[in-house]
Structure formats: C-alpha cells, structure tokens
Design a protein around this motif. Sequence first.
Motif, PDB file in Angstrom:
ATOM      1  N   LYS A 144     -10.209  -4.803  -4.621  1.00  0.00           N
ATOM      2  CA  LYS A 144     -10.208  -5.281  -3.236  1.00  0.00           C
ATOM      3  C   LYS A 144     -11.547  -5.029  -2.539  1.00  0.00           C
ATOM      4  O   LYS A 144     -11.893  -5.732  -1.592  1.00  0.00           O
ATOM      5  N   ILE A 145     -12.274  -4.033  -3.002  1.00  0.00           N
ATOM      6  CA  ILE A 145     -13.542  -3.696  -2.354  1.00  0.00           C
ATOM      7  C   ILE A 145     -14.736  -3.999  -3.273  1.00  0.00           C
ATOM      8  O   ILE A 145     -15.835  -3.483  -3.066  1.00  0.00           O
ATOM      9  N   ASP A 146     -14.490  -4.812  -4.300  1.00  0.00           N
ATOM     10  CA  ASP A 146     -15.558  -5.312  -5.180  1.00  0.00           C
ATOM     11  C   ASP A 146     -16.331  -4.199  -5.880  1.00  0.00           C
ATOM     12  O   ASP A 146     -17.560  -4.256  -6.019  1.00  0.00           O
ATOM     13  N   LEU A 147     -15.629  -3.176  -6.341  1.00  0.00           N
ATOM     14  CA  LEU A 147     -16.280  -2.116  -7.105  1.00  0.00           C
ATOM     15  C   LEU A 147     -15.954  -2.165  -8.588  1.00  0.00           C
ATOM     16  O   LEU A 147     -16.483  -1.362  -9.365  1.00  0.00           O
ATOM     17  N   VAL A 148     -15.090  -3.096  -8.984  1.00  0.00           N
ATOM     18  CA  VAL A 148     -14.785  -3.259 -10.403  1.00  0.00           C
ATOM     19  C   VAL A 148     -16.032  -3.753 -11.128  1.00  0.00           C
ATOM     20  O   VAL A 148     -16.819  -4.528 -10.596  1.00  0.00           O
ATOM     21  N   ASN A 149     -16.199  -3.278 -12.362  1.00  0.00           N
ATOM     22  CA  ASN A 149     -17.355  -3.616 -13.195  1.00  0.00           C
ATOM     23  C   ASN A 149     -18.663  -3.098 -12.602  1.00  0.00           C
ATOM     24  O   ASN A 149     -19.708  -3.729 -12.709  1.00  0.00           O
ATOM     25  N   THR A 150     -18.581  -1.929 -11.972  1.00  0.00           N
ATOM     26  CA  THR A 150     -19.764  -1.223 -11.480  1.00  0.00           C
ATOM     27  C   THR A 150     -19.640   0.244 -11.906  1.00  0.00           C
ATOM     28  O   THR A 150     -18.531   0.731 -12.183  1.00  0.00           O
ATOM     29  N   PRO A 151     -20.746   0.981 -11.961  1.00  0.00           N
ATOM     30  CA  PRO A 151     -20.649   2.413 -12.292  1.00  0.00           C
ATOM     31  C   PRO A 151     -19.771   3.199 -11.332  1.00  0.00           C
ATOM     32  O   PRO A 151     -19.166   4.202 -11.731  1.00  0.00           O
ATOM     33  N   TRP A 152     -19.684   2.761 -10.074  1.00  0.00           N
ATOM     34  CA  TRP A 152     -18.856   3.475  -9.107  1.00  0.00           C
ATOM     35  C   TRP A 152     -17.383   3.454  -9.489  1.00  0.00           C
ATOM     36  O   TRP A 152     -16.623   4.345  -9.093  1.00  0.00           O
ATOM     37  N   ALA A 153     -16.959   2.457 -10.239  1.00  0.00           N
ATOM     38  CA  ALA A 153     -15.568   2.382 -10.663  1.00  0.00           C
ATOM     39  C   ALA A 153     -15.204   3.523 -11.613  1.00  0.00           C
ATOM     40  O   ALA A 153     -14.023   3.861 -11.761  1.00  0.00           O
ATOM     41  N   ILE A 154     -16.197   4.110 -12.258  1.00  0.00           N
ATOM     42  CA  ILE A 154     -15.962   5.243 -13.146  1.00  0.00           C
ATOM     43  C   ILE A 154     -16.231   6.556 -12.420  1.00  0.00           C
ATOM     44  O   ILE A 154     -15.504   7.541 -12.594  1.00  0.00           O
ATOM     45  N   ILE A 155     -17.258   6.583 -11.585  1.00  0.00           N
ATOM     46  CA  ILE A 155     -17.692   7.831 -10.965  1.00  0.00           C
ATOM     47  C   ILE A 155     -16.734   8.284  -9.867  1.00  0.00           C
ATOM     48  O   ILE A 155     -16.322   9.455  -9.817  1.00  0.00           O
ATOM     49  N   LEU A 156     -16.377   7.376  -8.957  1.00  0.00           N
ATOM     50  CA  LEU A 156     -15.571   7.775  -7.800  1.00  0.00           C
ATOM     51  C   LEU A 156     -14.221   8.381  -8.186  1.00  0.00           C
ATOM     52  O   LEU A 156     -13.846   9.434  -7.646  1.00  0.00           O
ATOM     53  N   PRO A 157     -13.436   7.769  -9.106  1.00  0.00           N
ATOM     54  CA  PRO A 157     -12.172   8.424  -9.476  1.00  0.00           C
ATOM     55  C   PRO A 157     -12.375   9.778 -10.149  1.00  0.00           C
ATOM     56  O   PRO A 157     -11.529  10.667 -10.030  1.00  0.00           O
ATOM     57  N   SER A 158     -13.505   9.949 -10.838  1.00  0.00           N
ATOM     58  CA  SER A 158     -13.758  11.206 -11.542  1.00  0.00           C
ATOM     59  C   SER A 158     -14.143  12.333 -10.599  1.00  0.00           C
ATOM     60  O   SER A 158     -14.106  13.510 -10.986  1.00  0.00           O
ATOM     61  N   LEU A 159     -14.539  12.001  -9.366  1.00  0.00           N
ATOM     62  CA  LEU A 159     -14.880  13.040  -8.393  1.00  0.00           C
ATOM     63  C   LEU A 159     -13.652  13.789  -7.892  1.00  0.00           C
ATOM     64  O   LEU A 159     -13.770  14.894  -7.363  1.00  0.00           O
ATOM     65  N   VAL A 160     -12.489  13.185  -8.053  1.00  0.00           N
ATOM     66  CA  VAL A 160     -11.240  13.800  -7.579  1.00  0.00           C
ATOM     67  C   VAL A 160     -10.642  14.609  -8.721  1.00  0.00           C
ATOM     68  O   VAL A 160     -10.223  14.054  -9.740  1.00  0.00           O
ATOM     69  N   SER A 161     -10.618  15.920  -8.562  1.00  0.00           N
ATOM     70  CA  SER A 161     -10.117  16.813  -9.615  1.00  0.00           C
ATOM     71  C   SER A 161      -9.150  17.833  -9.009  1.00  0.00           C
ATOM     72  O   SER A 161      -9.568  18.924  -8.593  1.00  0.00           O
ATOM     73  N   PRO A 162      -7.864  17.508  -8.938  1.00  0.00           N
ATOM     74  CA  PRO A 162      -6.898  18.467  -8.384  1.00  0.00           C
ATOM     75  C   PRO A 162      -6.873  19.788  -9.159  1.00  0.00           C
ATOM     76  O   PRO A 162      -6.778  20.862  -8.560  1.00  0.00           O
ATOM     77  N   PHE A 163      -6.974  19.700 -10.479  1.00  0.00           N
ATOM     78  CA  PHE A 163      -6.957  20.927 -11.275  1.00  0.00           C
ATOM     79  C   PHE A 163      -8.200  21.769 -11.002  1.00  0.00           C
ATOM     80  O   PHE A 163      -8.127  22.999 -10.902  1.00  0.00           O
ATOM     81  N   GLY A 164      -9.348  21.120 -10.849  1.00  0.00           N
ATOM     82  CA  GLY A 164     -10.561  21.838 -10.512  1.00  0.00           C
ATOM     83  C   GLY A 164     -10.478  22.492  -9.149  1.00  0.00           C
ATOM     84  O   GLY A 164     -10.938  23.630  -8.957  1.00  0.00           O
ATOM     85  N   LEU A 165      -9.872  21.795  -8.184  1.00  0.00           N
ATOM     86  CA  LEU A 165      -9.686  22.375  -6.853  1.00  0.00           C
ATOM     87  C   LEU A 165      -8.758  23.580  -6.910  1.00  0.00           C
ATOM     88  O   LEU A 165      -9.000  24.606  -6.252  1.00  0.00           O
ATOM     89  N   TYR A 166      -7.714  23.474  -7.699  1.00  0.00           N
ATOM     90  CA  TYR A 166      -6.799  24.611  -7.876  1.00  0.00           C
ATOM     91  C   TYR A 166      -7.528  25.811  -8.482  1.00  0.00           C
ATOM     92  O   TYR A 166      -7.389  26.949  -8.011  1.00  0.00           O
ATOM     93  N   LEU A 167      -8.322  25.559  -9.526  1.00  0.00           N
ATOM     94  CA  LEU A 167      -9.063  26.649 -10.156  1.00  0.00           C
ATOM     95  C   LEU A 167     -10.026  27.319  -9.181  1.00  0.00           C
ATOM     96  O   LEU A 167     -10.127  28.553  -9.124  1.00  0.00           O
ATOM     97  N   MET A 168     -10.735  26.505  -8.404  1.00  0.00           N
ATOM     98  CA  MET A 168     -11.710  27.065  -7.478  1.00  0.00           C
ATOM     99  C   MET A 168     -11.033  27.847  -6.358  1.00  0.00           C
ATOM    100  O   MET A 168     -11.568  28.848  -5.877  1.00  0.00           O
ATOM    101  N   ARG A 169      -9.883  27.411  -5.914  1.00  0.00           N
ATOM    102  CA  ARG A 169      -9.157  28.148  -4.877  1.00  0.00           C
ATOM    103  C   ARG A 169      -8.743  29.513  -5.404  1.00  0.00           C
ATOM    104  O   ARG A 169      -8.914  30.531  -4.721  1.00  0.00           O
ATOM    105  N   ILE A 170      -8.215  29.561  -6.629  1.00  0.00           N
ATOM    106  CA  ILE A 170      -7.791  30.833  -7.220  1.00  0.00           C
ATOM    107  C   ILE A 170      -8.997  31.736  -7.462  1.00  0.00           C
ATOM    108  O   ILE A 170      -8.947  32.948  -7.199  1.00  0.00           O
TER     109      ILE A 170
END
Length: 282
Positions: A131-157
């Motif tokens: 919908k925002i024309d990011l398919v077939n761009t590097p951002w389509a791989i990078i942006l979802p990878s920036l979200v890491s719930p497990f990493g946030l959990y580890l850093m909080r602990i």
Amino acid sequence: MKRRSNLLTIGMLALLVYFLLPLFWLVVASTKSTGDLFSSFGLWFTADFHLFQNIGQVFTYGDGVYGRWLLNTLFYSVVSAGGAAFLCALGGYGFAKFRFRGNSTLFGVVLAAVMVPTTALAIPTYLLFSKIDLVNTPWAIILPSLVSPFGLYLMRIYAQDAIDDSMIEAGRIDGASEMGIFFKIVLRSLAPGIVTVLLFTLVATWNNYFLPLIMLNDPELYPITVGLAAWSSQTAGGGGSTGDLLALVVTGSMLSIVPLIAAFLLLQRYWQSGLSAGGVKG
C-alpha cells in the motif's frame, strides 16, 4: 555422581556431533564436483579437490550475481541488527528504569508478541508495504527486521540488573538530560546485552528466507538465501548449463556462513568482558 557426570559428558558429545556433522558435511561437499557429490562417500574428501574451482565459479556464474547477493545480505543484516539492537536498548532501558502508566500491560504485549511466529506476519506485512510502495525495495526487508520483541524482552531483563539506579540519579544531579544519561552512562553498561541482541538479529536477518521471497522480485535485490534457492530450483529443473549448479549451491551455502562465524568470533569478547565485569561487581 561420577556415573552421572559420564552420562552428561556423553550426552554433550552427542549433541556436539549432532550440530557439527552438517557443517562438516557442507565443508567436505564444497570440495567436490557435482559428479563426486553423488559418486563418493559424503563425509570424506576425494582426491579431486575442487574447492577453489567451485569458489571461483560461484563468484563468476551469472555475471557474478552471487557477490551482489552477498553484499545485499550484508547490508540488510548489518542495518537491521544495528537498528534493532539500538531500539531494543532504548525500549528495554525504558521498561526497566521508568515507571509509567501501562508499563506492565505494554510489556505483556511484548511477551505475547514473542510467541507470534514471524512467518505468520509475512503476508500482512506484504499487504501493508504494498500500500505504501515499499515492496521490492531494501526497506521491505530492513523495516520488519527492526522490530524484535524477543530482543526487547532480553534488554529489559538485562537492564534491570545491569544499570544501578544510583548511576542514573547521579547523572540527573549533575544536570544531564535523560538521553545524555542513556548515551554517556547506560549504553556502555548495556554493551553485552546489546551485542546479544545484535547477533540474534544478525543471524535471523541473514538466514531469513520467507520474507525476502515474498517481498522481492528483482534478482539484483535478493539475499543469499533466496538467490541460492533460485539456483537450486534450476538444478531441479535440469538443463545442460545448470549441470554443475549443485556444487555451486553447496559451495555458496558454505561461504554464506563464514561471515556469521567471523561475527561471533569478533564480538564474543564483549560477552566475556560483560560477564567478568558482572562477577567483579557481585
């Protein structure tokens, strides 16, 4: 007690063989031609050592597209891992040391997100990015990878015990801003935890297959996983020009793990220093 120790030793050796055997096979298979892969014993070398020829063909086949895939993977992984580690450090520190309305509820949402498989989010992410024309761009791989719930959990602990409240108060008394405290005081103490999240995200992005598969349709943007899968599908389809591709797929797979091994070897000292610092503090 001695018998129990022996059993544990045997169990650990069995696990070691289990994990190292596929890696050993990959190294051995990378030294063989396609014909030798089928005609020789799989777990040992042959007299015809083909490793350097295979490596040369990997980087020259298809006008050197493997090198492009390797650079793409490196770019996606480094940017994603660095960004995710930084965001997780900020979020984990905030959850651990700040009390605000909804703290426990939001952290519960983070814990729930840990249990959601990333593959289940791939299709919704694709529809959103289309919908925002990011398919077939590097951002389509990078942006979802920036979200890491497990990493946030580890850093909080980790931040809960690694950061002393007295250091934060001392910084505030000296007139430092909250971001100044984070960058000048907190960030150094969080280094082992940050490296942990960095490596987890690096490996996850490096080995990611399904998300790039649905997000990218330009071979010039492929990471190694999708590129090697494309080569493998060509070998399955047959054809004279693809007869030696199986050896290239195996060799390319072996080469793709070398940067990950190097990253672990280079960054392990931060874990060791963090553990020793914690031991002295305790």
